[in-house]
Design a protein around this motif. Structure first.
Motif, PDB file in Angstrom:
ATOM      1  N   GLY A  75    -101.018 -80.878  53.084  1.00 17.30           N
ATOM      2  CA  GLY A  75    -100.109 -80.143  53.946  1.00 17.30           C
ATOM      3  C   GLY A  75     -99.994 -80.748  55.334  1.00 17.30           C
ATOM      4  N   VAL A  76    -101.118 -81.172  55.902  1.00 16.96           N
ATOM      5  CA  VAL A  76    -101.102 -81.768  57.239  1.00 16.96           C
ATOM      6  C   VAL A  76    -100.283 -83.060  57.243  1.00 16.96           C
ATOM      7  N   LEU A  77    -100.444 -83.871  56.202  1.00 17.51           N
ATOM      8  CA  LEU A  77     -99.656 -85.108  56.106  1.00 17.51           C
ATOM      9  C   LEU A  77     -98.168 -84.804  56.099  1.00 17.51           C
ATOM     10  N   ASN A  78     -97.799 -83.697  55.458  1.00 17.51           N
ATOM     11  CA  ASN A  78     -96.384 -83.345  55.336  1.00 17.51           C
ATOM     12  C   ASN A  78     -95.836 -82.664  56.595  1.00 17.51           C
ATOM     13  N   VAL A  79     -96.498 -81.602  57.036  1.00 16.63           N
ATOM     14  CA  VAL A  79     -95.922 -80.797  58.121  1.00 16.63           C
ATOM     15  C   VAL A  79     -96.239 -81.346  59.517  1.00 16.63           C
ATOM     16  N   ASP A 156     -88.065 -69.938  49.393  1.00 20.27           N
ATOM     17  CA  ASP A 156     -86.649 -69.629  49.198  1.00 20.27           C
ATOM     18  C   ASP A 156     -85.789 -70.108  50.363  1.00 20.27           C
ATOM     19  N   ASN A 157     -86.258 -69.845  51.590  1.00 17.40           N
ATOM     20  CA  ASN A 157     -85.440 -70.184  52.759  1.00 17.40           C
ATOM     21  C   ASN A 157     -86.320 -70.294  53.998  1.00 17.40           C
ATOM     22  N   GLU A 158     -86.654 -71.503  54.366  1.00 15.42           N
ATOM     23  CA  GLU A 158     -87.534 -71.739  55.507  1.00 15.42           C
ATOM     24  C   GLU A 158     -86.907 -71.272  56.822  1.00 15.42           C
ATOM     25  N   GLN A 159     -85.562 -71.432  56.936  1.00 15.79           N
ATOM     26  CA  GLN A 159     -84.893 -71.062  58.175  1.00 15.79           C
ATOM     27  C   GLN A 159     -85.023 -69.579  58.477  1.00 15.79           C
ATOM     28  N   MET A 160     -84.890 -68.747  57.436  1.00 20.98           N
ATOM     29  CA  MET A 160     -85.004 -67.315  57.647  1.00 20.98           C
ATOM     30  C   MET A 160     -86.417 -66.927  58.077  1.00 20.98           C
ATOM     31  N   VAL A 161     -87.419 -67.584  57.498  1.00 19.25           N
ATOM     32  CA  VAL A 161     -88.802 -67.304  57.874  1.00 19.25           C
ATOM     33  C   VAL A 161     -89.027 -67.656  59.339  1.00 19.25           C
ATOM     34  N   THR A 162     -88.447 -68.766  59.779  1.00 14.30           N
ATOM     35  CA  THR A 162     -88.554 -69.164  61.180  1.00 14.30           C
ATOM     36  C   THR A 162     -87.887 -68.140  62.097  1.00 14.30           C
ATOM     37  N   LEU A 163     -86.724 -67.613  61.671  1.00 12.72           N
ATOM     38  CA  LEU A 163     -86.027 -66.590  62.451  1.00 12.72           C
ATOM     39  C   LEU A 163     -86.854 -65.318  62.589  1.00 12.72           C
ATOM     40  N   LEU A 164     -87.733 -65.064  61.630  1.00 12.89           N
ATOM     41  CA  LEU A 164     -88.599 -63.890  61.689  1.00 12.89           C
ATOM     42  C   LEU A 164     -89.791 -64.098  62.627  1.00 12.89           C
ATOM     43  N   GLY A 165     -89.899 -65.313  63.169  1.00  9.43           N
ATOM     44  CA  GLY A 165     -90.992 -65.599  64.092  1.00  9.43           C
ATOM     45  C   GLY A 165     -92.274 -66.020  63.408  1.00  9.43           C
ATOM     46  N   VAL A 166     -92.181 -66.409  62.138  1.00 13.64           N
ATOM     47  CA  VAL A 166     -93.355 -66.843  61.379  1.00 13.64           C
ATOM     48  C   VAL A 166     -93.424 -68.364  61.375  1.00 13.64           C
ATOM     49  N   ASN A 167     -94.610 -68.906  61.550  1.00 10.68           N
ATOM     50  CA  ASN A 167     -94.804 -70.357  61.511  1.00 10.68           C
ATOM     51  C   ASN A 167     -94.789 -70.822  60.065  1.00 10.68           C
ATOM     52  N   LYS A 168     -93.678 -71.415  59.639  1.00 11.26           N
ATOM     53  CA  LYS A 168     -93.541 -71.825  58.243  1.00 11.26           C
ATOM     54  C   LYS A 168     -94.526 -72.925  57.868  1.00 11.26           C
ATOM     55  N   ASP A 169     -94.919 -73.742  58.829  1.00 10.33           N
ATOM     56  CA  ASP A 169     -95.878 -74.811  58.542  1.00 10.33           C
ATOM     57  C   ASP A 169     -97.241 -74.228  58.135  1.00 10.33           C
ATOM     58  N   SER A 170     -97.656 -73.168  58.825  1.00 13.59           N
ATOM     59  CA  SER A 170     -98.929 -72.521  58.490  1.00 13.59           C
ATOM     60  C   SER A 170     -98.874 -71.902  57.097  1.00 13.59           C
ATOM     61  N   ILE A 171     -97.725 -71.345  56.747  1.00 13.25           N
ATOM     62  CA  ILE A 171     -97.568 -70.744  55.422  1.00 13.25           C
ATOM     63  C   ILE A 171     -97.627 -71.820  54.341  1.00 13.25           C
ATOM     64  N   LYS A 172     -97.026 -72.968  54.600  1.00 11.87           N
ATOM     65  CA  LYS A 172     -97.090 -74.084  53.656  1.00 11.87           C
ATOM     66  C   LYS A 172     -98.533 -74.524  53.445  1.00 11.87           C
ATOM     67  N   LEU A 173     -99.267 -74.634  54.537  1.00  7.49           N
ATOM     68  CA  LEU A 173    -100.670 -75.040  54.445  1.00  7.49           C
ATOM     69  C   LEU A 173    -101.462 -74.041  53.616  1.00  7.49           C
ATOM     70  N   LEU A 174    -101.202 -72.758  53.835  1.00  6.83           N
ATOM     71  CA  LEU A 174    -101.895 -71.721  53.073  1.00  6.83           C
ATOM     72  C   LEU A 174    -101.598 -71.841  51.584  1.00  6.83           C
ATOM     73  N   GLY A 175    -100.320 -72.024  51.245  1.00  2.00           N
ATOM     74  CA  GLY A 175     -99.932 -72.144  49.841  1.00  2.00           C
ATOM     75  C   GLY A 175    -100.563 -73.347  49.170  1.00  2.00           C
ATOM     76  N   LEU A 176    -100.584 -74.479  49.856  1.00  2.00           N
ATOM     77  CA  LEU A 176    -101.165 -75.696  49.294  1.00  2.00           C
ATOM     78  C   LEU A 176    -102.682 -75.563  49.145  1.00  2.00           C
ATOM     79  N   MET A 177    -103.322 -74.909  50.087  1.00  2.00           N
ATOM     80  CA  MET A 177    -104.767 -74.715  49.999  1.00  2.00           C
ATOM     81  C   MET A 177    -105.127 -73.797  48.830  1.00  2.00           C
ATOM     82  N   LEU A 178    -104.383 -72.722  48.670  1.00  2.00           N
ATOM     83  CA  LEU A 178    -104.646 -71.796  47.567  1.00  2.00           C
ATOM     84  C   LEU A 178    -104.395 -72.467  46.220  1.00  2.00           C
ATOM     85  N   SER A 179    -103.314 -73.214  46.124  1.00  2.00           N
ATOM     86  CA  SER A 179    -102.966 -73.895  44.874  1.00  2.00           C
ATOM     87  C   SER A 179    -104.032 -74.919  44.483  1.00  2.00           C
ATOM     88  N   ASN A 180    -104.373 -75.802  45.406  1.00  2.00           N
ATOM     89  CA  ASN A 180    -105.343 -76.855  45.093  1.00  2.00           C
ATOM     90  C   ASN A 180    -106.751 -76.291  44.916  1.00  2.00           C
TER      91      ASN A 180
END
Length: 300
Positions: A75-79, A156-180
């Motif tokens: 995730g860090v390499l990507n985001v 589904d839509n990263e832009q909408m998550v950003t509009l909600l004030g959520v850090n999408k990069d942190s969510i990506k990291l969480l998803g990748l950590m849980l998956s792996n």
């Protein structure tokens, strides 16, 4: 009967891998190829722990967190470093090959004579059923939380998550950590089940997990009462059953990768749509960008 039980047990173990791949490819829409390195990483960690006399269940937990760390690196390499999803996964997979060799000190470590989670019972399938059921229920509960909805919305839509004030990069990291983490956990169980850890045991894991996810979705996509996690678990067992039947028919083991590819192709063609990735389009209304797909957002 013995072949049926063995196929069911391997299907249950591999269903944990499929659940991890489901999180990245279906929920997060992230093409993570580090899976082929994370699976043997879990096996290598549990082999090291068992050789040192550690409790086999604790070794699986350690493998989970080690796999989560590998997912974090991807995730860090990507985001953070802005390396593409595919290349990030490939780089981590390549790096993990050497790391796994370092952990085991050799390419293959036998575990015969060591205490495993299956040592005190003759009914391995019961232990596996309990483990898979606990993971499935925990994952279902997590996906119903606010954080789980945000994880789905990020795919589904990263832009909408950003509009909600959520850090999408942190969510990506969480998803990748849980998956792996789940995938490494499965590797730890597989090493204890088969009695050895091998540095090459993760080859083709991503494609096989993808086949399981696609098969489950293709067969049960119109059955609304079946959860996606249940589809994935059943798909894993169906995939292992298909492989067992192919071997029983006399096909050589060297053709397994070809069989897997054909299963994926067949499942995708029957599914009638491309797997996993959706276009994240925005429509403009009144000068503002509004997300076209807001199904996940509405539940937050």
């Amino acid at each position: 009967m013995e072949l049926f039980i063995s196929t069911l047990e391997q299907g249950l173990i591999f269903s944990i891998v499929a659940l991890g791949i489901y999180l990245t490819f279906k929920v997060l829409k992230f093409s993570d190829l580090s899976v082929d390195g994370t699976f043997p990483l879990g096996a290598a960690i549990t082999a090291l722990c068992l050789m040192k006399g550690m409790n086999p269940f604790i070794s699986c937990i350690i493998a989970f967190f080690t796999g989560a760390l590998a997912g974090l690196v991807t995730g860090v390499l990507n985001v953070k470093l802005k390396i593409s999803e595919l290349l990030s996964g490939i780089l981590v997979m390549m790096g993990l090959y050497s790391i796994n060799l370092r952990i085991m000190s050799k390419s293959n470590v036998p575990l015969f004579g060591k205490e495993t989670i299956f040592s005190k019972t003759d009914y391995s399938i019961i232990i596996l059923l309990i483990i898979v059921l606990v993971i499935k229920l925990a994952l279902d509960l997590f996906m119903k939380t606010k954080l789980g909805f945000i994880l789905t919305a990020t795919g589904d839509n990263e832009q909408m998550v950003t509009l909600l004030g959520v850090n999408k990069d942190s969510i990506k990291l969480l998803g990748l950590m849980l998956s792996n983490g789940l995938i490494a956990f499965s590797g730890a169980i597989m090493a204890q089940y088969q009695g050895f850890s091998d540095v090459n045991m993760g080859t083709g894991t991503m494609v096989m997990g993808l086949a399981a996810v696609v098969m489950g979705e293709t067969i049960f996509k119109k059955v609304s009462i079946i959860k996606a996690t249940t589809m994935t678990i059943i798909g894993s067992m169906l995939y292992k059953a298909a492989i067992s039947i192919a071997l029983k028919m006399g096909l050589p083991a060297t053709d397994l990768k070809l069989i897997t590819a054909l299963i994926v192709i067949l499942a995708l063609s029957l599914n009638g749509k491309s797997f996993g990735f959706k276009n994240k389009k925005l429509v403009t209304l009144g000068g503002k960008a509004i997300a076209k797909n807001t199904k996940s957002i509405q539940d937050i």
